[in-house]
Motif scaffolding. Structure first.
Motif, short mmCIF file in Angstrom:
data_model
loop_
_atom_site.label_atom_id
_atom_site.label_comp_id
_atom_site.label_asym_id
_atom_site.label_seq_id
_atom_site.Cartn_x
_atom_site.Cartn_y
_atom_site.Cartn_z
N LEU A 4 6.90 38.08 -61.99
CA LEU A 4 7.46 36.92 -61.28
C LEU A 4 7.16 36.94 -59.80
N ARG A 5 6.91 38.14 -59.27
CA ARG A 5 6.75 38.26 -57.80
C ARG A 5 5.65 37.37 -57.26
N ALA A 6 4.53 37.30 -57.99
CA ALA A 6 3.41 36.50 -57.50
C ALA A 6 3.79 35.02 -57.39
N PHE A 7 4.67 34.56 -58.29
CA PHE A 7 5.07 33.15 -58.26
C PHE A 7 6.12 32.89 -57.18
N LEU A 8 7.00 33.85 -56.94
CA LEU A 8 8.09 33.64 -55.99
C LEU A 8 7.62 33.82 -54.54
N ASP A 9 6.65 34.68 -54.39
CA ASP A 9 6.15 35.02 -53.06
C ASP A 9 5.88 33.82 -52.15
N PRO A 10 5.10 32.82 -52.62
CA PRO A 10 4.73 31.72 -51.73
C PRO A 10 5.85 30.70 -51.53
N LEU A 11 7.00 30.88 -52.19
CA LEU A 11 8.06 29.87 -52.14
C LEU A 11 9.08 30.18 -51.04
N ASP A 12 9.74 29.13 -50.55
CA ASP A 12 10.85 29.40 -49.62
C ASP A 12 12.11 29.67 -50.44
N ARG A 13 13.18 29.97 -49.72
CA ARG A 13 14.40 30.42 -50.38
C ARG A 13 14.94 29.42 -51.41
N ASP A 14 15.04 28.16 -51.02
CA ASP A 14 15.59 27.16 -51.94
C ASP A 14 14.69 26.98 -53.16
N GLU A 15 13.39 27.02 -52.92
CA GLU A 15 12.46 26.86 -54.04
C GLU A 15 12.58 28.04 -55.02
N ARG A 16 12.79 29.21 -54.46
CA ARG A 16 12.94 30.37 -55.35
C ARG A 16 14.14 30.21 -56.27
N VAL A 17 15.25 29.76 -55.68
CA VAL A 17 16.44 29.52 -56.50
C VAL A 17 16.13 28.52 -57.60
N GLN A 18 15.46 27.46 -57.18
CA GLN A 18 15.14 26.38 -58.12
C GLN A 18 14.21 26.89 -59.24
N PHE A 19 13.19 27.65 -58.85
CA PHE A 19 12.24 28.20 -59.83
C PHE A 19 12.98 29.10 -60.83
N LEU A 20 13.81 29.99 -60.31
CA LEU A 20 14.50 30.94 -61.19
C LEU A 20 15.52 30.26 -62.09
N GLU A 21 16.20 29.24 -61.54
CA GLU A 21 17.17 28.52 -62.39
C GLU A 21 16.45 27.83 -63.54
N ARG A 22 15.32 27.22 -63.22
CA ARG A 22 14.59 26.53 -64.28
C ARG A 22 14.02 27.53 -65.29
#
Lengths: 274, 274
Positions: A223-241
């Motif tokens: 997951l790190r490669a996908f979360l890396d380029p995201l900002d904080r809110d996007e990370r939350v959104q990505f992980l929730e989805r």
């Protein structure tokens, strides 16, 4: 509590750093160690010179040391937090920071042990024969690779990456990890170079207490490669989805539990004595 | 040479006896031994009393003896040619001829080791919990079962049985072998009874020199039930068709070689110390 508060709480409680996380990694320690043990148990001679290629946080290095106390062991890894951890827990071992795709031995090793590392590299059709040629006569190449790109756990990461506000940034990353070959490919590439060749695939079945444990399993990994380029809110959104889609994809019991499948390809190629 | 002569030659050269054939069985000895070794390597304590349930020709019994030289080992099997072979090669071991479906221990064993035997039995939902209850406290149930009913090797046997002059005789036999459960079934049945439960599936990839080796592999095993009720000519016909259909189903190389997949389900359930 309002929905907004609940979401804020969730944001605060979710650890959103994308650094490699030793605590998370070792939460599934026994499950992660098992394939390395299975690979090690296939080694059918006593190697004098061993290379642990892609040693991660040193779990496999320690196993090699325990089984072969007399051997000269060199652990090789790309420089990162995992290698730092390995150095910390194994201060007496010899480590080399290098790009494992480019690594060549100074002296031919008797055993190249690559546990859960080569799936990150491409062009296996040249890499694997080269590793065979790097071995000493009578030596062995022992490889275990995650083969889970088609499991829901990984297919969903790529699907979410390709369909969201982040798609332009994440789509190239979805292609970062190489698709490993089929067992027939490794037979074709290595049969001419090996005196004996053994290939098998094991799917480990891990009972987890909930889909959040699948997220935890990979937060310190794929997951790190996908979360890396995201900002904080996007990370939350990505992980929730991701968590929501996992709950749809797996057969989740009323108590939240699920059986999480992890297929891995194993290969043990013994070189002729020359 | 006429076609009739060629067919007559083939008849003469094909071994058409349906007796269990030690020579054929051990031709694939290393490949057959490997799953038993993998199962044995999962045993994580030193059992005093061991039962080898469905010991076949004694290969697993001998492995258990080597790993646990001090243990009291009882090997149990249905009376047949395999058990006779086991007695012959292991004259000092204790054997019991019995229907393994009905077998109950006189004293609770620490380890019930069932290598490639329980797939022949039905009603696993009661059998497996009963075996757990038969164990001593802290004991373990270690099971390996062929899970190949859906592989071409086995699907074809059933298809040929259902479609030929022999169909009335063979169709009931096609149902003889139980369909084993999914890993989720064994989790459901055993989680309440086991302190620790480990389930995994391994697919072994065997390079064979031709489809005739697939026939040989199973002539001493799964094929016997289908050949038994046939007369000599029918056996030739059945085997010729089986070999032809195998060549269609597998990806056969120009030199005749193929990669033969053999999936097996493993289960290791450790009972609480009470």
């Amino acid at each position: 509590m309002t929905d907004a508060q609940r979401a804020a709480d969730k944001r605060a409680s979710v650890k959103l750093t994308t650094e490699w996380d030793a605590e998370l990694y070792f939460k599934f320690g026994a499950a992660r160690a098992r394939p390395a043990l299975d690979l090690l148990s296939r080694v059918d001679f006593t190697p004098k010179r061993i290379v642990d290629l892609g040693c991660g946080p040193g779990v496999s290095t320690q196993m090699l040391r325990q089984r072969f106390p007399e051997a000269d062991i060199l652990a090789v890894a790309n420089s990162d937090e995992m290698l730092a951890e390995a150095r910390r827990v194994l201060p007496d071992m010899r480590f080399e920071e290098t790009d494992i795709a480019e690594w060549r031995p100074q002296e031919p090793p008797d055993l190249i042990f690559a546990n859960s590392s080569l799936q990150w590299l491409t062009t296996h059709e040249t890499l694997f024969p080269r590793l065979m040629s790097d071995l000493a006569e009578g030596g062995a190449l022992a490889v275990q690779m995650a083969d889970n790109l088609h499991e829901p756990s990984h297919a969903l990461m790529r699907m979410i990456a390709a369909d969201g506000p982040w798609r332009d940034r994440l789509k190239p990353i979805a292609k970062t990890r190489a698709v490993i070959g089929a067992h027939s490919d490794y037979f074709a590439w290595l049969t001419p170079l090996a005196e004996r060749l053994d290939i098998w695939e094991t799917t480990y079945v891990h009972p987890l207490s909930g889909v959040d444990e699948v997220v935890e399993w990979f937060r310190s990994g794929s997951l790190r490669a996908f979360l890396d380029p995201l900002d904080r809110d996007e990370r939350v959104q990505f992980l929730e989805r991701y968590e929501r889609d996992l709950a749809d994809a797996y057969d989740v019991a009323p108590d939240g539990g699920l059986l999480f499948l992890y297929p891995r390809l194993f290969l043990y190629a013994r070189k002729g004595a020359g």
